[in-house]
Design an enzyme around this catalytic site. Structure first.
Site, PDB file in Angstrom:
ATOM      1  N   SER A 178       1.439  -1.290   0.327  1.00  0.00           N
ATOM      2  CA  SER A 178       0.369   0.360  -0.249  1.00  0.00           C
ATOM      3  C   SER A 178       0.685   1.214  -0.112  1.00  0.00           C
ATOM      4  O   SER A 178       1.385   1.394  -0.778  1.00  0.00           O
ATOM      5  CB  SER A 178      -0.897  -0.060   0.850  1.00  0.00           C
ATOM      6  OG  SER A 178      -2.196   0.792   1.053  1.00  0.00           O
ATOM      7  N   GLU A 271     -10.267  -3.580  -5.816  1.00  0.00           N
ATOM      8  CA  GLU A 271      -9.717  -3.208  -4.883  1.00  0.00           C
ATOM      9  C   GLU A 271      -9.297  -1.455  -5.625  1.00  0.00           C
ATOM     10  O   GLU A 271      -8.870  -1.812  -7.108  1.00  0.00           O
ATOM     11  CB  GLU A 271      -8.009  -2.970  -4.355  1.00  0.00           C
ATOM     12  CG  GLU A 271      -6.939  -3.601  -5.224  1.00  0.00           C
ATOM     13  CD  GLU A 271      -6.107  -3.742  -3.987  1.00  0.00           C
ATOM     14  OE1 GLU A 271      -5.528  -2.488  -3.417  1.00  0.00           O
ATOM     15  OE2 GLU A 271      -5.217  -5.038  -4.531  1.00  0.00           O
ATOM     16  N   HIS A 301      -7.264  -5.549  -1.126  1.00  0.00           N
ATOM     17  CA  HIS A 301      -6.147  -5.087  -1.318  1.00  0.00           C
ATOM     18  C   HIS A 301      -5.016  -5.129  -0.195  1.00  0.00           C
ATOM     19  O   HIS A 301      -5.344  -5.866   1.161  1.00  0.00           O
ATOM     20  CB  HIS A 301      -6.540  -3.415  -0.690  1.00  0.00           C
ATOM     21  CG  HIS A 301      -5.679  -2.007   0.166  1.00  0.00           C
ATOM     22  ND1 HIS A 301      -4.779  -1.693  -1.185  1.00  0.00           N
ATOM     23  CD2 HIS A 301      -4.559  -1.738   0.791  1.00  0.00           C
ATOM     24  CE1 HIS A 301      -3.981  -0.393  -0.439  1.00  0.00           C
ATOM     25  NE2 HIS A 301      -3.883  -0.937   0.606  1.00  0.00           N
TER      26      HIS A 301
END
Length: 330
Positions: A178, A271, A301
């Protein structure tokens, strides 16, 4: 559908003119189906509502911490807390490899503002166990208290520490998820700008590189499918990150990729950051660099954080370990 659209080899693949993209279905079996449904529901109910406005950063940090610490660590790994000057770090090693020859700087996710080495041990302990490497996890300075580029600076400090300890660049990798995937990507650029040697390999899980909102992009078209991220959170954290567009590292999509190491990108089908992973593999390929994208169908995610509970997460981390080993020097 076949498990992979392109075969993975155990030797370095030549640079291609087309992006290397694979798609993986979830493995068959009751455990994958049941745990997948339970974990998706838990994210929708117990985490997604608490990440982003109207909640302050303390509430968001508490929500991610509670949701993460229940994820099982790998018992084959040992975690030791340490410091590099003022920077807190965790050193994660395989119990079977007390003196690793390889190392990974792991930049944890959390939208630059939440998360810590502790929240990501379900990933870091498995990477250590699967690769036999030292996984060095900096507790980098977070927003909004410490805006850009503090996070990149702390990542560079961790990388320099590995060099100082005698790890050769060809035996080092950088990984992250991320926002940590963004920092993995940006660390390579920062090292190039500082004249430091590149690591052998990069691994990015659901990295974020977009700084502008695309009304036709996955941030909109996949928002209803994403069980974890609300677009409003992305807007909030980018404001907190506050990267000036005219800074040499302020615009990820403007970065020179001519020295980017071989890279593996993994992303879930469901996502909002899906487009960013697609962009990286295409941009790296255009720059003549070797990059591979793995798309995990029906997954979300950073689903890799559910390793130990979800077989597809275990498989994704195993593929990461294989990618590290393929490009590391012996």
């Amino acid at each position: 559908m076949s498990a992979a659209l392109h075969a993975v080899k155990n030797t370095p693949a030549p640079v291609t003119t087309l992006p290397i993209i694979r798609q993986y279905l979830p493995p068959k079996g009751a455990k994958e189906s049941l745990m997948g449904a339970l974990l998706r529901g838990a994210l929708i109910v117990g985490l997604k509502p608490f990440l982003g406005p109207p909640w302050n950063v303390a509430t968001q940090r508490a929500a991610l911490h509670v949701g993460s610490v229940v994820m099982p660590q790998d018992g084959r790994a040992l975690v030791v807390k340490d410091r590099i000057g003022a920077l807190e770090v965790e050193r994660v090693t395989a119990k079977a490899v007390p003196q690793p020859r390889h190392a990974i700087v792991y930049m944890h996710g959390g939208a630059f503002c939440v998360g810590s080495p502790r929240t990501h041990r379900s990933i870091t302990t498995r990477l250590a166990a699967l690769t036999g490497a030292l996984v060095l996890v900096p507790h980098y300075r977070r927003t909004p208290e410490h805006p850009f580029p503090a996070q990149i600076e702390d990542g560079v400090a961790a990388y320099k520490q590995l060099l100082a300890e005698g790890f050769a660049p060809e035996r080092i990798g950088i990984a992250g998820d991320s926002a940590g995937g963004n920092l993995t990507y940006m660390l390579s650029a920062a090292l190039r700008q500082q004249g430091l040697p590149q690591p052998a390999v990069l691994v990015m899980m659901s990295p974020v590189v977009s700084t502008e909102f695309d009304p036709n992009g996955s941030a909109v078209t996949r928002a209803h499918r994403d069980p974890m991220i609300r677009p409003a959170w992305a807007h909030q954290v980018l404001d907190w990150y506050n990267a000036p567009a005219d800074h040499p590292l302020g615009t990820p999509k403007a970065i020179d990729l001519s020295e980017m190491p071989p890279s593996l990108i993994q992303v879930g089908e469901d996502e909002v950051l899906y487009d960013d992973s697609q962009w990286i593999v295409e941009a790296a390929t255009r720059a003549g660099r070797h990059a591979e994208l793995e798309i995990y169908l029906k997954r979300w995610h950073v689903f890799q954080s559910h390793a130990g509970l979800l077989p597809s997460s275990d498989q994704a981390l195993q593929r990461q370990a294989e990618f590290f080993k393929r490009y590391w020097a012996a």
